[in-house]
Design a protein around this motif. Sequence first.
Motif, PDB file in Angstrom:
ATOM      1  N   ALA A   1      -2.507   7.096  -0.108  1.00  8.90           N
ATOM      2  CA  ALA A   1      -3.717   6.948   0.705  1.00  8.90           C
ATOM      3  C   ALA A   1      -3.975   8.200   1.527  1.00  8.90           C
ATOM      4  O   ALA A   1      -5.133   8.651   1.662  1.00  8.90           O
ATOM      5  CB  ALA A   1      -3.593   5.727   1.614  1.00  8.90           C
TER       6      ALA A   1
ATOM      7  N   VAL B   1       0.861  -1.185   0.000  1.00 10.49           N
ATOM      8  CA  VAL B   1       0.000   0.000   0.000  1.00 10.49           C
ATOM      9  C   VAL B   1       0.898   1.236   0.000  1.00 10.49           C
ATOM     10  O   VAL B   1       1.843   1.332   0.798  1.00 10.49           O
ATOM     11  CB  VAL B   1      -0.924   0.005   1.232  1.00 10.49           C
TER      12      VAL B   1
ATOM     13  N   ARG C   1      -5.409  -1.596   1.846  1.00  9.30           N
ATOM     14  CA  ARG C   1      -5.678  -0.243   1.376  1.00  9.30           C
ATOM     15  C   ARG C   1      -6.917   0.357   2.043  1.00  9.30           C
ATOM     16  O   ARG C   1      -6.869   1.477   2.554  1.00  9.30           O
ATOM     17  CB  ARG C   1      -5.854  -0.259  -0.149  1.00  9.30           C
TER      18      ARG C   1
ATOM     19  N   GLU D   1      -6.955   3.642   4.695  1.00  9.03           N
ATOM     20  CA  GLU D   1      -7.759   4.851   4.487  1.00  9.03           C
ATOM     21  C   GLU D   1      -8.712   5.088   5.661  1.00  9.03           C
ATOM     22  O   GLU D   1      -8.936   6.233   6.068  1.00  9.03           O
ATOM     23  CB  GLU D   1      -8.526   4.738   3.179  1.00  9.03           C
TER      24      GLU D   1
END
Length: 461
Positions: free
Chosen positions: A300, A295, A332, A336
């Motif tokens: 993000a 990631v 991911r 977030e």
Amino acid sequence: MTGPAQRLSLRVKLTLGYALVFIVILLLGCAGIWLATERTVLKALDASLRNTIVIAQGSLEADSGPVRFTPELKPGGDVTVLLLRADGTVVSRVGRPGPEEPGAVRAGLRTVQGERSLTQPVNAGLYLRVSQPVAPTWEFLETLARILLAGSAGMVILACVAGYWLAHRALKPVDEVARTAHSIAERGDYAERVTPAPGHDEMARLTATVNRMLDRLSGTIEREKQFARIAAHELRTPLTALKGRLELTLEKPRSETEYVRALEGMAGRVDALGALTESLLALARTDAPVQLTRVNLGSAALSVSESWEDTARMHGRTLHLDVQESWVMAERDGVERVISNLLDNALKYGAAGPVYLRVSGVTLEVQNQGPGPRPDDWLQLQLPFERGAGEQAISGSGLGLALVAALARRWHAQVLPRWQGRTFTVLVAFPAEAGADGAAEVSGRSGPRWRLDSIEDLTAR
């Protein structure tokens, strides 16, 4: 269909297996002993015959007339000494009368008609033969065989008893585990534990491992029960308020404007209830199997910060970003949500002033103005539905930081608070090592860096 062997207990199966191996080894050992004894006894008999024939040969005399034995030759026991011509005719005999072999004489060792004999030539075409019955030897060997069989039978019985006792003792911890598991299944008492086996062997490790598993299982179940109780309470409060608002609205006829105002108020409560439900589902999904991927932490952070632009402006606040491209092993959507929850807390509970979002290496930081929560309350705030002292008036579910902590645990990351002057910072530190996909996936690999003083700068770029 269950066969007879499948109905036997493990103790009996182990005992029978041990007994079978023991019987095979014992039979091989007894056969070896018997064969070795037979060979030794026959060698001793042959050696005795050779000694006797040497003595007999020294006792021959032929001073006047035919060759004969001297009167001093007196073989003992069942020994027979013969002086023979080449055609088998007996010239002289001493000792026990024994059977005579018809036909020509052959030199060497032979066993004929139950007699073990040794024949060798002497002078003047004569042969000297010494013989002895082998019946006593075979009787001794038969007696030895009976003793070995009887002893073996007794040893097999003792071995079965000892094997069953050893199997019972070895499997006792397994029985304890089975009884404990059955008791837990029947009564639902997850506080019950297996009695630890002494020592450091496999059974000791088994009982210790089962107890550790029960400890974790008990803790998980208790947390789930507590979570369910608190979740039910938290859901009941907005539902009760929503039901009261509906009843109040329907209590008497109202104007269209009043109905619209009431419905708008109920829609806000429904939105809050939906947000609470989504947070509960997200927290419940943190127990699902982990699927780590690479990631981009910086990407993000930029993506989430854009969605918080309007909220920050409504609070009269600004977001300042100091972000660099940084790769970590995580999920991911979860990353977030972590960033979103930390920004939400910073805007809700922080004092007036800017909020800073930083990404550097494997570390994510969210900093706001104000003293932050009390250090003594930090661990408690990471539990579901826990809120800091004096913060009850602020709308919220008490699940934001709990969800951040749960997701960080999934990724083996750490959530660390930092109090510095009049600011409070929450750091999420990811592991420095990559997963099992290879050396190319190295966490903390940095790239381009963005330093933005506000979201408007990001939009302009």
